[in-house]
Write a protein that holds these residues in place. Structure first.
Motif, PDB file in Angstrom:
ATOM      1  N   TYR A  73       0.832  -1.202   0.000  1.00 34.66           N
ATOM      2  CA  TYR A  73       0.000   0.000   0.000  1.00 34.66           C
ATOM      3  C   TYR A  73       0.867   1.254   0.000  1.00 34.66           C
ATOM      4  CZ  TYR A  73      -3.865  -2.979   1.526  1.00 34.66           C
ATOM      5  OH  TYR A  73      -4.823  -3.960   1.613  1.00 34.66           O
ATOM      6  N   ILE A  74       0.379   2.270  -0.690  1.00 36.79           N
ATOM      7  CA  ILE A  74       0.863   3.640  -0.503  1.00 36.79           C
ATOM      8  C   ILE A  74      -0.358   4.405  -0.047  1.00 36.79           C
ATOM      9  CG2 ILE A  74       1.745   5.741  -1.581  1.00 36.79           C
ATOM     10  CD1 ILE A  74       3.387   4.021  -3.459  1.00 36.79           C
ATOM     11  N   GLY A  75      -0.312   4.915   1.183  1.00 39.23           N
ATOM     12  CA  GLY A  75      -1.510   5.505   1.774  1.00 39.23           C
ATOM     13  C   GLY A  75      -2.570   4.423   1.890  1.00 39.23           C
ATOM     14  N   VAL A 126      11.368 -14.287   0.241  1.00 40.83           N
ATOM     15  CA  VAL A 126      10.493 -14.140  -0.922  1.00 40.83           C
ATOM     16  C   VAL A 126      10.658 -12.719  -1.437  1.00 40.83           C
ATOM     17  CG1 VAL A 126       8.069 -13.976  -1.651  1.00 40.83           C
ATOM     18  CG2 VAL A 126       8.791 -15.834  -0.171  1.00 40.83           C
ATOM     19  N   SER A 127      10.728 -12.553  -2.771  1.00 43.45           N
ATOM     20  CA  SER A 127      10.838 -11.222  -3.376  1.00 43.45           C
ATOM     21  C   SER A 127       9.663 -10.966  -4.303  1.00 43.45           C
ATOM     22  CB  SER A 127      12.143 -11.097  -4.170  1.00 43.45           C
ATOM     23  OG  SER A 127      13.251 -11.171  -3.306  1.00 43.45           O
ATOM     24  N   HIS A 128       9.215  -9.701  -4.303  1.00 38.64           N
ATOM     25  CA  HIS A 128       8.129  -9.262  -5.183  1.00 38.64           C
ATOM     26  C   HIS A 128       8.564  -7.989  -5.899  1.00 38.64           C
ATOM     27  CE1 HIS A 128       5.774 -11.184  -1.779  1.00 38.64           C
ATOM     28  NE2 HIS A 128       5.588 -11.988  -2.820  1.00 38.64           N
ATOM     29  N   SER A 129       8.330  -7.925  -7.189  1.00 41.69           N
ATOM     30  CA  SER A 129       8.588  -6.724  -7.968  1.00 41.69           C
ATOM     31  C   SER A 129       7.288  -5.933  -8.028  1.00 41.69           C
ATOM     32  CB  SER A 129       9.060  -7.103  -9.370  1.00 41.69           C
ATOM     33  OG  SER A 129       9.363  -5.940 -10.106  1.00 41.69           O
ATOM     34  N   VAL A 130       7.319  -4.705  -7.484  1.00 41.76           N
ATOM     35  CA  VAL A 130       6.108  -3.897  -7.345  1.00 41.76           C
ATOM     36  C   VAL A 130       6.255  -2.605  -8.135  1.00 41.76           C
ATOM     37  CG1 VAL A 130       4.647  -2.636  -5.702  1.00 41.76           C
ATOM     38  CG2 VAL A 130       5.628  -4.857  -5.060  1.00 41.76           C
ATOM     39  N   TYR A 131       5.283  -2.339  -9.000  1.00 44.37           N
ATOM     40  CA  TYR A 131       5.223  -1.086  -9.748  1.00 44.37           C
ATOM     41  C   TYR A 131       4.506  -0.071  -8.866  1.00 44.37           C
ATOM     42  CZ  TYR A 131       4.040   2.346 -13.301  1.00 44.37           C
ATOM     43  OH  TYR A 131       3.895   3.513 -14.002  1.00 44.37           O
ATOM     44  N   LEU A 132       5.147   1.077  -8.619  1.00 40.38           N
ATOM     45  CA  LEU A 132       4.620   2.078  -7.700  1.00 40.38           C
ATOM     46  C   LEU A 132       3.620   3.031  -8.342  1.00 40.38           C
ATOM     47  CD1 LEU A 132       7.952   2.958  -5.879  1.00 40.38           C
ATOM     48  CD2 LEU A 132       6.182   1.355  -5.127  1.00 40.38           C
ATOM     49  N   GLY A 133       3.493   2.998  -9.650  1.00 44.91           N
ATOM     50  CA  GLY A 133       2.566   3.911 -10.320  1.00 44.91           C
ATOM     51  C   GLY A 133       3.239   5.243 -10.593  1.00 44.91           C
ATOM     52  N   ALA A 136       3.950  -2.830   3.652  1.00 41.50           N
ATOM     53  CA  ALA A 136       3.976  -4.198   3.148  1.00 41.50           C
ATOM     54  C   ALA A 136       3.307  -5.088   4.196  1.00 41.50           C
ATOM     55  CB  ALA A 136       5.409  -4.645   2.898  1.00 41.50           C
ATOM     56  N   VAL A 137       2.400  -5.955   3.751  1.00 42.64           N
ATOM     57  CA  VAL A 137       1.629  -6.794   4.665  1.00 42.64           C
ATOM     58  C   VAL A 137       1.735  -8.250   4.218  1.00 42.64           C
ATOM     59  CG1 VAL A 137      -0.637  -7.236   5.696  1.00 42.64           C
ATOM     60  CG2 VAL A 137      -0.008  -4.902   5.008  1.00 42.64           C
ATOM     61  N   TRP A 138       2.119  -9.122   5.160  1.00 40.58           N
ATOM     62  CA  TRP A 138       2.156 -10.563   4.931  1.00 40.58           C
ATOM     63  C   TRP A 138       0.948 -11.147   5.653  1.00 40.58           C
ATOM     64  CZ3 TRP A 138       5.671 -14.100   8.281  1.00 40.58           C
ATOM     65  CH2 TRP A 138       5.534 -15.443   7.889  1.00 40.58           C
ATOM     66  N   ASN A 139      -0.091 -11.520   4.908  1.00 38.44           N
ATOM     67  CA  ASN A 139      -1.306 -12.085   5.485  1.00 38.44           C
ATOM     68  C   ASN A 139      -1.158 -13.592   5.637  1.00 38.44           C
ATOM     69  OD1 ASN A 139      -3.191  -9.798   5.755  1.00 38.44           O
ATOM     70  ND2 ASN A 139      -2.867  -9.620   3.543  1.00 38.44           N
ATOM     71  N   CYS A 155       6.824  -1.185   7.211  1.00 37.18           N
ATOM     72  CA  CYS A 155       6.805   0.044   6.405  1.00 37.18           C
ATOM     73  C   CYS A 155       8.198   0.274   5.846  1.00 37.18           C
ATOM     74  CB  CYS A 155       6.382   1.244   7.241  1.00 37.18           C
ATOM     75  SG  CYS A 155       4.593   1.304   7.464  1.00 37.18           S
ATOM     76  N   VAL A 156       8.219   0.681   4.579  1.00 41.85           N
ATOM     77  CA  VAL A 156       9.479   0.929   3.871  1.00 41.85           C
ATOM     78  C   VAL A 156       9.420   2.352   3.332  1.00 41.85           C
ATOM     79  CG1 VAL A 156      10.979   0.195   1.995  1.00 41.85           C
ATOM     80  CG2 VAL A 156       9.591  -1.509   3.229  1.00 41.85           C
ATOM     81  N   ASP A 157      10.422   3.153   3.695  1.00 39.93           N
ATOM     82  CA  ASP A 157      10.489   4.540   3.231  1.00 39.93           C
ATOM     83  C   ASP A 157      11.306   4.585   1.949  1.00 39.93           C
ATOM     84  OD1 ASP A 157       9.331   6.347   5.550  1.00 39.93           O
ATOM     85  OD2 ASP A 157      10.374   4.662   6.459  1.00 39.93           O
ATOM     86  N   LEU A 158      10.718   5.218   0.917  1.00 43.43           N
ATOM     87  CA  LEU A 158      11.349   5.275  -0.387  1.00 43.43           C
ATOM     88  C   LEU A 158      11.428   6.722  -0.882  1.00 43.43           C
ATOM     89  CD1 LEU A 158       9.358   2.389  -2.130  1.00 43.43           C
ATOM     90  CD2 LEU A 158      11.621   2.236  -1.041  1.00 43.43           C
ATOM     91  N   ASP A 159      12.406   6.989  -1.724  1.00 38.82           N
ATOM     92  CA  ASP A 159      12.510   8.243  -2.458  1.00 38.82           C
ATOM     93  C   ASP A 159      12.413   7.853  -3.931  1.00 38.82           C
ATOM     94  OD1 ASP A 159      13.051  10.690  -3.565  1.00 38.82           O
ATOM     95  OD2 ASP A 159      15.041  10.905  -2.685  1.00 38.82           O
TER      96      ASP A 159
END
Length: 173
Positions: free
Chosen positions: A116-118, A136-143, A153-156, A167-171
Protein backbone atom coordinates in the motif's frame (compact mmCIF):
# COMPACT_ATOMS: atom_id res chain seq x y z
CA UNK A 1 7.71 -39.12 57.79
CA UNK A 2 11.11 -37.68 56.84
CA UNK A 3 10.48 -38.43 53.14
CA UNK A 4 7.12 -36.71 53.11
CA UNK A 5 8.58 -33.57 54.77
CA UNK A 6 11.29 -33.44 52.09
CA UNK A 7 8.76 -33.88 49.33
CA UNK A 8 6.53 -31.18 50.84
CA UNK A 9 9.53 -28.85 51.12
CA UNK A 10 10.49 -29.52 47.48
CA UNK A 11 6.95 -28.81 46.29
CA UNK A 12 6.78 -25.61 48.34
CA UNK A 13 10.13 -24.46 46.95
CA UNK A 14 8.99 -25.17 43.39
CA UNK A 15 5.75 -23.26 43.87
CA UNK A 16 7.66 -20.34 45.41
CA UNK A 17 10.30 -20.19 42.67
CA UNK A 18 7.97 -20.58 39.66
CA UNK A 19 6.69 -16.96 39.66
CA UNK A 20 10.26 -15.67 40.06
CA UNK A 21 11.52 -17.74 37.11
CA UNK A 22 8.63 -16.48 34.99
CA UNK A 23 9.59 -12.86 35.68
CA UNK A 24 13.37 -13.31 35.31
CA UNK A 25 13.54 -15.40 32.12
CA UNK A 26 12.96 -13.52 28.87
CA UNK A 27 9.81 -14.25 26.93
CA UNK A 28 10.33 -16.58 24.02
CA UNK A 29 9.54 -15.43 20.51
CA UNK A 30 6.55 -16.78 18.65
CA UNK A 31 7.23 -19.46 16.07
CA UNK A 32 6.51 -17.60 12.86
CA UNK A 33 7.84 -14.19 11.97
CA UNK A 34 8.92 -12.15 9.00
CA UNK A 35 9.69 -8.65 7.74
CA UNK A 36 10.94 -6.74 4.71
CA UNK A 37 14.72 -6.79 4.73
CA UNK A 38 15.27 -5.01 1.39
CA UNK A 39 14.85 -2.16 0.79
CA UNK A 40 15.34 -1.76 4.53
CA UNK A 41 12.01 -1.53 6.33
CA UNK A 42 11.74 0.58 9.45
CA UNK A 43 12.27 -2.46 11.67
CA UNK A 44 15.30 -3.49 9.56
CA UNK A 45 16.72 0.01 10.06
CA UNK A 46 16.22 -0.43 13.82
CA UNK A 47 17.86 -3.87 13.83
CA UNK A 48 20.83 -2.54 11.82
CA UNK A 49 21.26 0.43 14.19
CA UNK A 50 20.56 2.98 11.43
CA UNK A 51 17.78 4.57 13.49
CA UNK A 52 17.75 4.31 17.30
CA UNK A 53 14.76 2.29 18.45
CA UNK A 54 13.46 0.38 21.43
CA UNK A 55 12.52 -3.30 21.64
CA UNK A 56 12.02 -3.69 17.90
CA UNK A 57 15.81 -3.56 17.49
CA UNK A 58 15.98 -7.07 18.96
CA UNK A 59 12.95 -8.55 17.21
CA UNK A 60 12.35 -6.90 13.82
CA UNK A 61 10.44 -9.99 12.68
CA UNK A 62 7.76 -9.58 15.38
CA UNK A 63 5.50 -6.80 14.03
CA UNK A 64 2.32 -8.86 14.10
CA UNK A 65 -1.28 -7.79 14.46
CA UNK A 66 -4.80 -8.52 13.25
CA UNK A 67 -5.35 -8.56 9.49
CA UNK A 68 -6.66 -5.36 7.92
CA UNK A 69 -4.61 -2.76 9.80
CA UNK A 70 -2.80 0.09 8.05
CA UNK A 71 -0.11 0.88 10.61
CA UNK A 72 3.63 0.27 10.56
CA UNK A 73 3.43 -1.19 14.08
CA UNK A 74 0.63 -3.64 13.27
CA UNK A 75 -1.26 -2.11 16.19
CA UNK A 76 1.39 -3.41 18.60
CA UNK A 77 1.96 -0.76 21.30
CA UNK A 78 5.48 -2.12 22.02
CA UNK A 79 6.49 -1.09 18.49
CA UNK A 80 4.54 2.19 18.21
CA UNK A 81 7.69 4.12 17.30
CA UNK A 82 7.49 2.48 13.87
CA UNK A 83 4.42 4.68 13.24
CA UNK A 84 6.40 7.88 13.96
CA UNK A 85 7.12 9.43 10.55
CA UNK A 86 9.40 12.06 12.14
CA UNK A 87 11.85 9.55 13.61
CA UNK A 88 14.50 9.99 10.91
CA UNK A 89 13.85 6.93 8.76
CA UNK A 90 16.21 6.70 5.79
CA UNK A 91 14.49 6.58 2.42
CA UNK A 92 15.98 4.29 -0.23
CA UNK A 93 16.27 5.90 -3.67
CA UNK A 94 14.34 3.81 -6.20
CA UNK A 95 12.70 4.01 -9.62
CA UNK A 96 9.03 3.30 -10.33
CA UNK A 97 9.49 -0.46 -9.85
CA UNK A 98 10.90 -1.84 -6.60
CA UNK A 99 11.80 -5.37 -5.53
CA UNK A 100 10.76 -5.99 -1.93
CA UNK A 101 12.44 -8.95 -0.21
CA UNK A 102 10.85 -10.53 2.84
CA UNK A 103 12.91 -12.65 5.21
CA UNK A 104 11.28 -15.27 7.45
CA UNK A 105 12.54 -16.79 10.67
CA UNK A 106 9.85 -19.51 10.84
CA UNK A 107 7.20 -19.09 8.17
CA UNK A 108 3.44 -19.59 8.36
CA UNK A 109 1.29 -20.73 5.49
CA UNK A 110 0.61 -17.62 3.44
CA UNK A 111 -2.68 -16.23 2.15
CA UNK A 112 -1.08 -13.28 0.32
CA UNK A 113 1.20 -10.26 0.42
CA UNK A 114 -0.18 -6.74 -0.04
CA UNK A 115 1.54 -3.42 -0.69
CA UNK A 116 0.00 0.00 0.00
CA UNK A 117 0.86 3.64 -0.50
CA UNK A 118 -1.51 5.51 1.77
CA UNK A 119 -4.88 3.75 1.56
CA UNK A 120 -4.30 2.62 -2.04
CA UNK A 121 -3.30 -0.99 -2.58
CA UNK A 122 -0.66 -0.99 -5.30
CA UNK A 123 0.04 -4.74 -5.47
CA UNK A 124 -1.07 -8.12 -4.17
CA UNK A 125 0.69 -11.49 -4.55
CA UNK A 126 -0.99 -14.82 -3.86
CA UNK A 127 0.79 -16.98 -1.27
CA UNK A 128 -0.93 -20.19 -2.40
CA UNK A 129 -1.70 -21.26 1.20
CA UNK A 130 1.90 -22.55 1.39
CA UNK A 131 4.81 -21.86 3.69
CA UNK A 132 7.32 -19.59 1.96
CA UNK A 133 11.03 -20.42 1.77
CA UNK A 134 13.42 -18.40 3.98
CA UNK A 135 12.94 -15.35 1.73
CA UNK A 136 10.49 -14.14 -0.92
CA UNK A 137 10.84 -11.22 -3.38
CA UNK A 138 8.13 -9.26 -5.18
CA UNK A 139 8.59 -6.72 -7.97
CA UNK A 140 6.11 -3.90 -7.34
CA UNK A 141 5.22 -1.09 -9.75
CA UNK A 142 4.62 2.08 -7.70
CA UNK A 143 2.57 3.91 -10.32
CA UNK A 144 2.95 7.62 -10.98
CA UNK A 145 4.08 8.62 -7.48
CA UNK A 146 7.36 10.44 -6.97
CA UNK A 147 9.37 11.86 -4.10
CA UNK A 148 9.27 10.50 -0.59
CA UNK A 149 6.76 7.67 -0.15
CA UNK A 150 5.97 5.22 2.64
CA UNK A 151 5.00 1.73 1.46
CA UNK A 152 3.18 -0.55 3.87
CA UNK A 153 3.98 -4.20 3.15
CA UNK A 154 1.63 -6.79 4.67
CA UNK A 155 2.16 -10.56 4.93
CA UNK A 156 -1.31 -12.09 5.49
CA UNK A 157 -1.14 -15.45 7.20
CA UNK A 158 -3.40 -18.28 5.98
CA UNK A 159 -3.65 -20.23 9.24
CA UNK A 160 -4.19 -17.42 11.78
CA UNK A 161 -6.27 -14.21 11.91
CA UNK A 162 -3.03 -12.18 11.94
CA UNK A 163 -0.67 -10.49 9.53
CA UNK A 164 2.87 -9.15 9.72
CA UNK A 165 3.50 -5.49 8.90
CA UNK A 166 6.50 -3.56 7.60
CA UNK A 167 6.80 0.04 6.40
CA UNK A 168 9.48 0.93 3.87
CA UNK A 169 10.49 4.54 3.23
CA UNK A 170 11.35 5.28 -0.39
CA UNK A 171 12.51 8.24 -2.46
CA UNK A 172 10.95 7.58 -5.87
CA UNK A 173 12.77 9.20 -8.78
Amino acid sequence: MKKSRRRLAAIAAGVGIAPLVTVILPATAANAHGYVLSPPSRQAQCAQGIVPCGQIKWEPQSVEGPKGLRSCSGGNARFAELDDDSKGWRATVVGRTVTFTWTFTAPHRTRDYEYYIGDRRIAVFDGGDRQPPSSVSHSVYLGSVSGRQKVLAVWNIADTPNAFYACVDLDVR
